[in-house]
Structure formats: structure tokens, C-alpha cells
Motif scaffolding. Structure first.
Motif, PDB file in Angstrom:
ATOM      1  N   ALA A 259       1.983 -10.799   4.515  1.00 45.06           N
ATOM      2  CA  ALA A 259       1.145  -9.708   4.022  1.00 45.06           C
ATOM      3  C   ALA A 259       1.461  -8.406   4.750  1.00 45.06           C
ATOM      4  N   ALA A 260       1.692  -8.484   6.058  1.00 45.20           N
ATOM      5  CA  ALA A 260       2.032  -7.274   6.810  1.00 45.20           C
ATOM      6  C   ALA A 260       3.372  -6.714   6.354  1.00 45.20           C
ATOM      7  N   GLY A 261       4.362  -7.590   6.175  1.00 43.78           N
ATOM      8  CA  GLY A 261       5.656  -7.135   5.695  1.00 43.78           C
ATOM      9  C   GLY A 261       5.586  -6.562   4.293  1.00 43.78           C
ATOM     10  N   ALA A 262       4.792  -7.191   3.441  1.00 44.25           N
ATOM     11  CA  ALA A 262       4.631  -6.695   2.067  1.00 44.25           C
ATOM     12  C   ALA A 262       3.956  -5.327   2.064  1.00 44.25           C
ATOM     13  N   THR A 263       3.025  -5.092   2.988  1.00 44.43           N
ATOM     14  CA  THR A 263       2.372  -3.792   3.086  1.00 44.43           C
ATOM     15  C   THR A 263       3.372  -2.721   3.497  1.00 44.43           C
ATOM     16  N   PRO A 270       7.754   3.683  -2.766  1.00 40.10           N
ATOM     17  CA  PRO A 270       6.430   3.077  -2.614  1.00 40.10           C
ATOM     18  C   PRO A 270       6.077   2.248  -3.847  1.00 40.10           C
ATOM     19  N   ASP A 271       5.044   1.392  -3.696  1.00 38.66           N
ATOM     20  CA  ASP A 271       4.671   0.466  -4.759  1.00 38.66           C
ATOM     21  C   ASP A 271       3.144   0.332  -4.780  1.00 38.66           C
ATOM     22  N   PRO A 272       2.442   1.234  -5.498  1.00 33.03           N
ATOM     23  CA  PRO A 272       0.969   1.177  -5.517  1.00 33.03           C
ATOM     24  C   PRO A 272       0.414  -0.107  -6.113  1.00 33.03           C
ATOM     25  N   GLU A 273       1.126  -0.725  -7.051  1.00 33.74           N
ATOM     26  CA  GLU A 273       0.657  -1.979  -7.631  1.00 33.74           C
ATOM     27  C   GLU A 273       0.650  -3.083  -6.580  1.00 33.74           C
ATOM     28  N   LEU A 274       1.693  -3.137  -5.772  1.00 32.95           N
ATOM     29  CA  LEU A 274       1.758  -4.129  -4.699  1.00 32.95           C
ATOM     30  C   LEU A 274       0.660  -3.868  -3.682  1.00 32.95           C
ATOM     31  N   LEU A 275       0.439  -2.612  -3.320  1.00 32.18           N
ATOM     32  CA  LEU A 275      -0.611  -2.293  -2.363  1.00 32.18           C
ATOM     33  C   LEU A 275      -1.981  -2.699  -2.897  1.00 32.18           C
ATOM     34  N   ALA A 276      -2.232  -2.464  -4.186  1.00 31.59           N
ATOM     35  CA  ALA A 276      -3.517  -2.850  -4.770  1.00 31.59           C
ATOM     36  C   ALA A 276      -3.713  -4.360  -4.701  1.00 31.59           C
ATOM     37  N   SER A 330      -3.928  -5.530   9.181  1.00 33.12           N
ATOM     38  CA  SER A 330      -5.001  -4.552   9.035  1.00 33.12           C
ATOM     39  C   SER A 330      -4.547  -3.162   9.469  1.00 33.12           C
ATOM     40  N   TRP A 331      -3.724  -3.085  10.506  1.00 37.68           N
ATOM     41  CA  TRP A 331      -3.220  -1.785  10.955  1.00 37.68           C
ATOM     42  C   TRP A 331      -2.394  -1.123   9.857  1.00 37.68           C
ATOM     43  N   ARG A 332      -1.550  -1.890   9.219  1.00 44.11           N
ATOM     44  CA  ARG A 332      -0.724  -1.338   8.148  1.00 44.11           C
ATOM     45  C   ARG A 332      -1.570  -0.924   6.938  1.00 44.11           C
ATOM     46  N   MET A 333      -2.603  -1.709   6.642  1.00 34.58           N
ATOM     47  CA  MET A 333      -3.501  -1.342   5.550  1.00 34.58           C
ATOM     48  C   MET A 333      -4.295  -0.081   5.901  1.00 34.58           C
ATOM     49  N   LEU A 334      -4.667   0.066   7.157  1.00 36.63           N
ATOM     50  CA  LEU A 334      -5.357   1.277   7.606  1.00 36.63           C
ATOM     51  C   LEU A 334      -4.464   2.498   7.434  1.00 36.63           C
ATOM     52  N   LEU A 335      -3.205   2.385   7.835  1.00 38.41           N
ATOM     53  CA  LEU A 335      -2.283   3.506   7.666  1.00 38.41           C
ATOM     54  C   LEU A 335      -2.108   3.842   6.186  1.00 38.41           C
ATOM     55  N   ALA A 336      -2.010   2.809   5.358  1.00 37.96           N
ATOM     56  CA  ALA A 336      -1.743   3.035   3.937  1.00 37.96           C
ATOM     57  C   ALA A 336      -2.924   3.672   3.216  1.00 37.96           C
ATOM     58  N   THR A 337      -4.148   3.297   3.606  1.00 41.82           N
ATOM     59  CA  THR A 337      -5.328   3.706   2.836  1.00 41.82           C
ATOM     60  C   THR A 337      -6.274   4.642   3.568  1.00 41.82           C
ATOM     61  N   GLY A 338      -6.314   4.590   4.890  1.00 48.35           N
ATOM     62  CA  GLY A 338      -7.259   5.384   5.659  1.00 48.35           C
ATOM     63  C   GLY A 338      -8.670   4.839   5.660  1.00 48.35           C
ATOM     64  N   ALA A 339      -8.895   3.614   5.144  1.00 46.55           N
ATOM     65  CA  ALA A 339     -10.240   3.046   5.022  1.00 46.55           C
ATOM     66  C   ALA A 339     -10.691   2.408   6.338  1.00 46.55           C
ATOM     67  N   ALA A 340     -11.921   2.718   6.748  1.00 43.80           N
ATOM     68  CA  ALA A 340     -12.439   2.266   8.036  1.00 43.80           C
ATOM     69  C   ALA A 340     -12.594   0.762   8.129  1.00 43.80           C
ATOM     70  N   GLU A 341     -12.747   0.068   7.009  1.00 50.41           N
ATOM     71  CA  GLU A 341     -12.970  -1.378   7.041  1.00 50.41           C
ATOM     72  C   GLU A 341     -11.819  -2.106   7.737  1.00 50.41           C
ATOM     73  N   TYR A 342     -10.618  -1.572   7.644  1.00 43.10           N
ATOM     74  CA  TYR A 342      -9.482  -2.220   8.291  1.00 43.10           C
ATOM     75  C   TYR A 342      -9.573  -2.091   9.812  1.00 43.10           C
ATOM     76  N   ALA A 343     -10.014  -0.938  10.290  1.00 40.70           N
ATOM     77  CA  ALA A 343     -10.210  -0.762  11.732  1.00 40.70           C
ATOM     78  C   ALA A 343     -11.361  -1.619  12.234  1.00 40.70           C
ATOM     79  N   ASP A 344     -12.403  -1.794  11.403  1.00 46.37           N
ATOM     80  CA  ASP A 344     -13.516  -2.663  11.791  1.00 46.37           C
ATOM     81  C   ASP A 344     -13.036  -4.090  12.041  1.00 46.37           C
TER      82      ASP A 344
END
Length: 653
Positions: A259-263, A270-276, A330-344
């Protein structure tokens, strides 16, 4: 080594589709995490060198470096090379943090061994080289590409943290070989190379490395990996294509690395469908497959995820490596989206699922992190927490993984974007983001007071964003003595004007203050850290009628060492009157225990030894009063093995 050296575990390319980017430099300087990093540097990393050497991993490299061909003995596991690489990555980050001649010598000597062992065409995997097995003939279990991925990550760390190119040249030659000679549709049974290839691309700019990683991510889920033993394709994440999957499955560590590598691929292509798709999988994992501690993996068989809400505390596997993989994802998802839930989730996992994997003294480890160890639990398996912490493991993936994460922890503190700086994790230290320099003063997680001092700033407006954790039910923010916001509500984050006074309540997420800052400006964030009771959703039947204790970001537990006159399994919580306790002998003085009123069951007559009885109404069993002491879960088993539980029954008065 200069204290101003730049390094970053993840460094998106300029055209990557990310919302946030790592800061130029973050440094932990003392406090809770500073103490753990000091032990990691002084005890754990040197011990890691001794243990990895004793396993025969260095000897394998030496023998391969002398040109030994097939028919030679390979010592240790087929993936022994990866232990060397993770340890080298820890050395690199540690050198970047604070230098050290001993670290430099160890790094240089081990790097030279690795370089000498590489084949002329770039291939490197000592088990295959020494035994003579055909390359890529058993990728389901050979871990050839898994080891390659860890080599690549270590190589990037060496370049970024120290400027040393030795391993980078080795890794690039191996990656060139893979691009040229790896069979089509070849997949390793243990994802990891995807992470390495993506970061190697980021460091070198060689697009073919990213293309290979993207091809591997796209190929997963088509049942191409040869089945081994009783495991189906889901064990190796090869049952459902990544962009079609709705949840995570199979071996938990492998799932997190994939999952981290895929992110990374989603951000860089970039691939927004994959990120979603990855966002869907992450949310389902959090909602249905994550323990209170942030731990992952409920099944010992296959070290794997179970079904939805299959989260039994005493049979929890929660491998330390899976928690580390979760932080990486979660770190990679945080960078990609900026959403606080990943840092939580990162914060929860770091404190309660990664940190328990190493003792307070830094020299003993847990591979498995169960949330309950019953009185009389069977300690037969060397991984069992009932045995207490061990000085090493035959499969030694977890200890060097902890080493490299603690050495690189500074990197996860903060990010930046075109609008300003975002603080995600709190520790005393400094944050350098371009022309902005911040100093953080705090005793977090023991205290909720966090002071952020602006030391350097451009003469223009920018936004300082401070994360309000999801667990915080109260929060106050002030600037230079003027209240900005207080409370926790649903109105949204405040936007302080030039006067520095906001008009909206603080809510979980990011509290944003935009202004033209001056050197010396001080923002004070006060989070309401106090003990609290936590319950699981009713569908999580194994915790029904039970509660756990949390304080700030820390999960607590009852440990046998603090209740010598009772059996842990008989204790229950008798009310919500929780309070901080005094320091406990055998634990660091700064550790804050939590005290509670409780009861201890005194069992009545049994039914002839059979542990079941009629459900007909009967006289209640006597429950005598008891004083309960909860300690942070990460600190348990540092006073010897014994029973422990995170969840305890709630006794109704």
C-alpha cells in the motif's frame, strides 16, 4: 556531520501530485522521543550490528564478494540480506542526525561488503548466489526483490543523510538490471521493492525505476504468484487488483508495504484513481481491522489480517513490522491528501504499536504485541509475549525495522506547502521549512502544553497549522497571551487575523493561524490531556462490556507487576474516577500511571471444574474492592514477563 544536513525519508518529485511536502529539516531535541532516540543510538543500533553479524549475514556477503558460486552454505534466512540493509538505513539516518565516527566506520565497512558482493550485471541476493538456485525461479518465497527494495531504501538514506553514494551506486545497478532482465509480470511474494524503486526514482530521476514499480502495482491481484502451502493468493496480496480492492488482506506487513509503494506510484505518475482506491482501503482498515493500539494483524496463521472486526486481544498478532509499515503508508497518504486522520493514526501507532516492540533499555524486543496475556498463558512459541521480551529472533525483521524508524523519526514531525507549515507530531525540537524556523517546547505526551516559537520568518503572511488530535475533547490556542480559540467544536479551525485573535472554536484536524509573523511570536497549544475510558463499538464482541484506559495519545494496560495479590483476569473497573498516579519503581520517573477504583472477582463454587454453567439467575459473585494501576502499554513487560490486559470488564455498581 553538520547539524544542518538535509534529509527526508520520502521526497516527492517537484511534479508529484501531493498536497504537502516534507520540511527542509526537523530535529527532535529531547523529551519523550529524544529519550527513545538516544537509547536507539547508544544501545539498540550497536546491538543490532552484533546480532546481524552473529546471524551470519555479513559472512554471506563476504563469501559472495569472493565470487563463491553455487553449492556453498548460506547462513540464516533467505532474506538475511534485508537485515543488513535495514540496519544500514538506521546507521545512515543516525549519522545524518548527529554524526559519529563509530557509526561512520560501521556504515562504510558494511557498505563495502555489500558493494563487493554484487554481481557484474548488478544482481545481488546472497542466498541465490551462494546456493546456486536459478534467479527469480521462486519469487513466491525467495524474497529476492524484497531484499532489493530494502537495499534501495538504505541507499537513498545514505545519499540523503550523509552524502555517501556507495550504496546508491549498488542500488542503481541492481535497479538497472531489474529494468532490463526481470521477467515480465514477475512479482515478489513479499512486496517492498515497489517502495524502494519509487524512492530511488525520486533520488535519481531515472523514470524507468518508477515505471517498473507502477507495473508491479498494476500486475498485483491477478493470481500470478505461485501458491505455496495452504495460503491462497490473498496472503500475498495477489487476489484482487490494487485499484479494485476495498480492504486490506493477507499478511499484514506485506499489505502495508504494498500500500505504501502503491501510494508512491499514485503520487508520482500521477494516478488519482489509484489514490482513491487506497483511501478506501485505508479507511476500511481503520474502521474494521485496526486494534486500539494501532496494531495490525489478528491471525497468527499467516501473520495476517482477519475479517471485519476480528480483533481478539489475547490472540492479536500485531507484528511490530506491520505497525512500522502502517506508519509508512499513513505518512504517504498524509503527503498526498493533507488530511489529519492519517497523522492521527500515525501518532496512535507510533506510541502504542511501534514503541512496544523495543524495551525501555533498548536491548530486548517484541515481535508479537498482543493486547492481553492471560494468567497461565502458554509461552511455548518464542514470539509469544507470555515469554517476555527476547534479545533477538531467528526471523529478525522487527528489531532493525524499529532502529531505522526511530533514527528517521525527525522527518515525520512537520510538512510544508505554498501557504505555510503544518505540525503533525509534537516533540521538543526545531522545524526548518525554507525561510521559516520554528522551535517547539513541550513535555508531550505527559503534558498537553505545546509552545511553538517563531525564530525566523519571511516578511509576508503565511499559515501555521497545528494538529488537534482526534482524541482531544478540549483544546485552547493562544498567541502572545491573547486567546485565539478554545474548546472543541464543529465550526471549523480558526483563522487569526493581524490582531492574532480568532473567533471559532478549535476542532480536531488542523488549527490554522495565518498572519505576518515576527521573530519571537509564540503560539501556545493546550490539549486537555487527562485519563479517559474508551469502549469498543458493540459489534466488536470480544471487547463488549469492557473498557480501556487512555491518556492523551497513549493506550494504557493493567500489568501483573502492579497487582501482585490478584489475578489480572479477575480485575474489573468500578467507575470512571480516573486520576494520575505517582512514579512507579522500575519505570522511568516521567511515566505517568493512571489510578482507578476497581473490583476483583472472588469466584463462588464452580460446577465440577467445567467452565460453563446455567444462565439461570443466580446470586451475584462477590467482587471485592481493588485499587487499579494502569501503565502505558508501550512500557509493559519491562519489569519481567507476566499477565497483562488492555481491556478490562466494567463493573456496574
Amino acid at each position: 556531520m553538520s547539524d544542518e544536513r538535509y534529509f527526508s525519508v520520502v521526497e516527492p518529485r517537484p511534479d508529484a501530485a501531493v498536497a504537502l511536502r516534507p520540511v527542509t529539516q526537523g530535529r527532535v531535541r529531547g523529551g519523550f522521543w529524544g529519550a527513545r532516540q538516544r537509547v536507539n543510538r547508544e544501545v539498540t543500533i550497536p546491538l543490532g550490528g552484533e546480532r546481524v553479524g552473529g546471524s551470519g549475514a555479513f559472512d554471506n556477503l563476504r563469501l559472495a564478494g569472493r565470487g563463491a558460486g553455487g553449492g556453498h552454505e548460506h547462513r540464516g534466512k533467505v532474506f538475511a540480506d534485508s537485515d543488513v540493509y535495514k540496519w544500514l538505513e538506521a546507521l545512515a539516518w543516525e549519522r545524518g542526525r548527529a554524526g559519529g565516527d563509530d557509526l561512520a566506520r560501521s556504515y562504510e565497512e558494511a557498505s563495502e561488503l555489500v558493494a563487493a558482493a554484487q554481481c557484474d550485471d548488478g544482481y545481488l541476493h546472497t542466498h541465490t548466489q551462494l546456493t546456486g538456485r536459478a534467479r527469480y525461479s521462486d519469487l513466491a518465497s525467495s524474497h529476492e526483490l524484497y531484499c532489493a527494495g530494502h537495499l534501495m531504501q538504505a541507499a537513498v538514506a545514505g545519499r540523503r543523510a550523509t552524502g555517501d553514494d556507495t550504496l546508491l551506486r549498488v542500488a542503481a545497478r541492481f535497479a538497472d538490471h531489474l529494468v532490463k532482465d526481470l521477467p515480465p509480470d514477475a512479482l515478489d511474494g513479499h512486496p517492498e521493492v515497489e517502495l524502494g524503486l519509487a524512492e530511488l526514482y525520486r533520488e535519481t530521476g531515472v523514470r524507468s525505476y518508477l515505471d517498473l514499480a507502477a507495473r508491479m502495482v498494476a500486475t498485483r491481484g491477478r493470481s500470478l504468484i505461485q501458491l505455496k502451502g495452504h495460503h491462497g493468493p490473498g496472503y500475498r496480496q495477489d487476489a484482487v487488483p490494487v485499484r479494485e480492492a476495498t480492504t486490506v488482506e493477507g499478511h499484514a506487513v506485506r499489505a502495508m508495504y504494498l500500500a505504501a509503494g502503491a501510494t508512491d506510484v499514485a503520487a508520482e505518475t500521477p494516478d488519482p484513481e489509484l489514490l482513491a482506491a487506497l483511501e478506501r482501503q485505508w479507511r476500511d482498515m481503520v474502521a474494521t481491522k485496526t486494534y486500539l493500539t494501532g496494531g495490525l494483524g489478528s491471525n497468527w496463521y499467516g501473520e495476517a489480517f482477519g475479517g471485519h472486526l476480528e480483533l481478539a486481544p489475547d490472540t492479536a498478532y500485531c507484528e511490530t513490522c506491520a505497525a512500522i509499515g502502517s506508519v509508512q503508508w499513513s505518512w504517504r497518504m498524509l503527503l498526498a491528501t493533507g488530511a489529519a486522520e492519517y497523522a492521527d493514526l500515525m501518532e496512535r501507532t507510533l506510541h502504542n504499536a511501534v514503541l512496544p516492540g523495543v524495551s525501555l533499555g533498548g536491548d530486548r524486543f517484541f515481535y508479537v504485541n498482543a493486547l492481553r496475556v492471560r494468567a497461565g498463558a502458554d509461552p511455548d512459541d518464542l514470539r509469544s509475549p507470555a515469554r517476555g521480551r527476547q534479545d533477538w529472533y531467528g526471523t529478525a525483521c522487527c528489531p532493525p525495522n524499529v532502529m531505522r524508524l526511530l533514527s528517521s523519526l525527525d522527518h515525520y514531525l512537520a510538512t510544508q506547502d505554498t501557504d505555510g507549515v503544518q505540525l503533525h507530531l509534537y516533540a521538543p525540537g526545531t522545524i526548518r521549512a525554507g525561510s521559516v524556523l520554528l522551535e517547539v517546547e513541550t513535555d508531550y505526551p505527559w503534558s498537553g502544553r505545546i509552545e511553538i516559537v517563531v525564530r525566523e520568518t519571511p516578511d509576508r503572511a503565511w499559515t501555521l497549522s497545528a494538529r488537534i488530535p482526534a482524541w482531544a475533547d478540549t483544546a485552547e490556542v493562544s498567541l502572545a497571551g491573547a486567546a485565539l480559540s478554545s474548546g472543541v467544536g464543529a465550526a471549523g479551525s480558526s483563522g487569526a487575523g493581524a490582531a492574532g485573535v480568532g473567533d471559532r472554536p478549535v476542532e480536531p484536524g488542523y488549527h490554522r493561524i495565518r498572519r505576518t509573523w515576527r521573530p519571537g511570536d509564540r503560539v501556545v497549544l493546550d490539549l486537555g490531556i487527562r485519563p479517559r475510558l474508551t469502549a469498543a463499538v458493540p459489534r466488536l464482541d470480544v471487547a463488549r462490556g469492557q473498557v480501556a484506559v487512555e491518556r492523551g495519545p497513549l493506550v494504557y494496560c493493567l500489568e501483573q507487576a502492579d497487582h501482585p495479590g490478584a489475578v489480572i483476569d479477575d480485575l474489573c473497573v468500578a467507575g470512571a474516577d480516573l486520576r494520575d498516579g505517582a512514579p512507579i519503581t522500575g519505570l522511568p520517573a516521567e511515566v505517568v500511571p493512571v489510578l482507578a477504583r476497581g473490583r476483583v472477582h472472588v469466584h463462588g463454587e464452580d460446577d465440577g471444574g467445567f467452565p460453563y454453567r446455567s444462565a439461570a439467575p443466580r446470586e451475584p459473585e462477590h467482587a471485592g474492592p481493588a485499587d487499579l494501576t494502569f501503565v502505558p502499554y508501550y512500557a509493559w513487560a519491562n519489569r519481567g514477563p507476566g499477565a497483562m490486559t488492555v481491556w478490562a470488564p466494567m463493573h456496574e455498581e
